[in-house]
Design an enzyme around this catalytic site. Structure first.
Site, mmCIF file in Angstrom:
data_model
loop_
_atom_site.group_PDB
_atom_site.id
_atom_site.type_symbol
_atom_site.label_atom_id
_atom_site.label_comp_id
_atom_site.label_asym_id
_atom_site.label_seq_id
_atom_site.Cartn_x
_atom_site.Cartn_y
_atom_site.Cartn_z
ATOM 1 N N LYS A 70 77.747 20.886 34.343
ATOM 2 C CA LYS A 70 77.535 22.346 34.733
ATOM 3 C C LYS A 70 76.200 22.732 34.193
ATOM 4 O O LYS A 70 75.731 23.831 34.655
ATOM 5 C CB LYS A 70 78.783 22.980 34.269
ATOM 6 C CG LYS A 70 79.080 24.292 34.228
ATOM 7 C CD LYS A 70 78.960 24.924 35.550
ATOM 8 C CE LYS A 70 78.946 26.420 35.498
ATOM 9 N NZ LYS A 70 80.081 27.082 35.078
ATOM 10 N N CYS B 83 76.546 33.215 33.608
ATOM 11 C CA CYS B 83 76.357 31.859 33.212
ATOM 12 C C CYS B 83 74.748 31.471 32.902
ATOM 13 O O CYS B 83 74.460 30.850 31.824
ATOM 14 C CB CYS B 83 76.687 30.795 34.298
ATOM 15 S SG CYS B 83 78.543 31.036 34.774
#
Length: 306
Positions: free
Chosen positions: A206, A260
């Site tokens: 991720k 993010c």
């Protein structure tokens, strides 16, 4: 096919609540947990405390059917999904206090053979840290009966309910058994490929996805600064360069937005500070871009005849 019948989702934010709702829509009993009264009250009314298309219909239907509820207390369950914030500290290392708090609340509820999944975007080792914290709080628990995995979210705000179903997922277990249990649970609603690995690799995957994007954005942003200095049009430059069949430079902008990309690369830098020079430089380049844009605007407005 999963044998899990009850799931507790700890953290009913932009990821936790959609995950809870879609599991509940498949007939699993989901007990949501949150520390915010507004969130708990809204969910129990069948409402959503933030804006996300289509989520409201899922929540309303699940609450009406009795498969979704919310409370402040962590209940017992067959599986626990932890979807809490992971901000960074002043030194840009990950703040794991929310994960630790969730682990502390889960530990007393364990009887053995439960699955605990960390969905929060985390630095490498965070899933193991969560497992260690749970076991430290429960010395009476046989460690082999605690199954811990990491499954990072990969959805876009505004399309969460669709992408929970259609996006590939990565599942990493501390043990192969934990990974398989997590895969079986996500297979309840995920129609795309579910890729199995170990927990640390899943954590890094991720972070790498968002760092890859950050590095490419930084290249375009740096080109805009260089182009300004040497007196050429960066938009024309990129258009010309992108005519090469193996070149696809992004468009420059005022920095990096979203939840993010501006955070996740720092988790890699903190984990390997001497080895992540390119990732660090990309972050610094993008962090500096807003001030550069503001300075250009101010300079332009101060120029006579503008």
């Amino acid at each position: 096919m999963t044998s899990i019948k009850e799931v507790a989702v700890v953290g009913l934010g932009y990821i936790g609540l959609p995950t809870a709702a879609i599991l509940a829509s498949k007939g699993i009993i989901v007990k949501g947990v949150d520390v915010t009264p507004r969130t708990v009250d809204a969910v129990n009314r069948g409402e959503v405390p933030f804006v996300e298309p289509a989520l409201g219909d899922f929540v309303a239907a699940a609450v009406a059917n009795g498969t979704l509820s919310a409370s402040f207390d962590t209940p017992s369950a067959d599986a626990f999904i932890v979807a809490v914030p992971t901000p960074f500290n002043a030194d840009r290392s990950a703040n794991l206090s929310y994960i630790e708090a969730a682990a502390d609340k889960i530990a007393p509820q364990l009887r053995g053979n439960e699955l605990v999944i960390l969905e929060s975007t985390s630095p490498p080792g965070a899933t193991q840290h969560m497992a260690d914290r749970i076991l430290a709080a429960r010395p009476d628990l046989d460690a082999s009966t605690l199954h811990v995995a990491h499954c990072p979210e990969r959805v876009l705000p505004g399309r969460v309910m669709e992408e929970l179903v259609t996006n590939d997922r990565i599942v990493g277990g501390i043990t192969p058994e934990a990974a398989q249990m997590a895969k079986d649970l996500y297979s309840v609603f995920c129609e795309a490929e579910i890729l199995v690995t170990d927990a640390t690799t899943a954590e890094m995957a991720k972070l790498v996805e968002n760092s890859y994007r950050d590095v490419n954005i930084a290249f375009a942003n740096e080109l805009s600064v260089i182009s300004d200095k040497v007196g050429i049009d960066v938009w024309e430059l990129i258009e010309l360069a992108n005519h090469h069949p193996r070149v696809n430079i992004l468009q420059p902008g005022p920095g990096v937005g979203g939840h993010c990309i501006a955070v996740d690369p720092w988790f890699i830098v903190a984990a390997a500070p001497e080895e992540s020079k390119l990732i660090r430089q990309a972050r610094e380049t993008n962090d500096a871009k807003p001030a550069w844009v503001v300075d250009k605007v101010i300079t332009s407005t101060e120029t006579p005849g503008f």
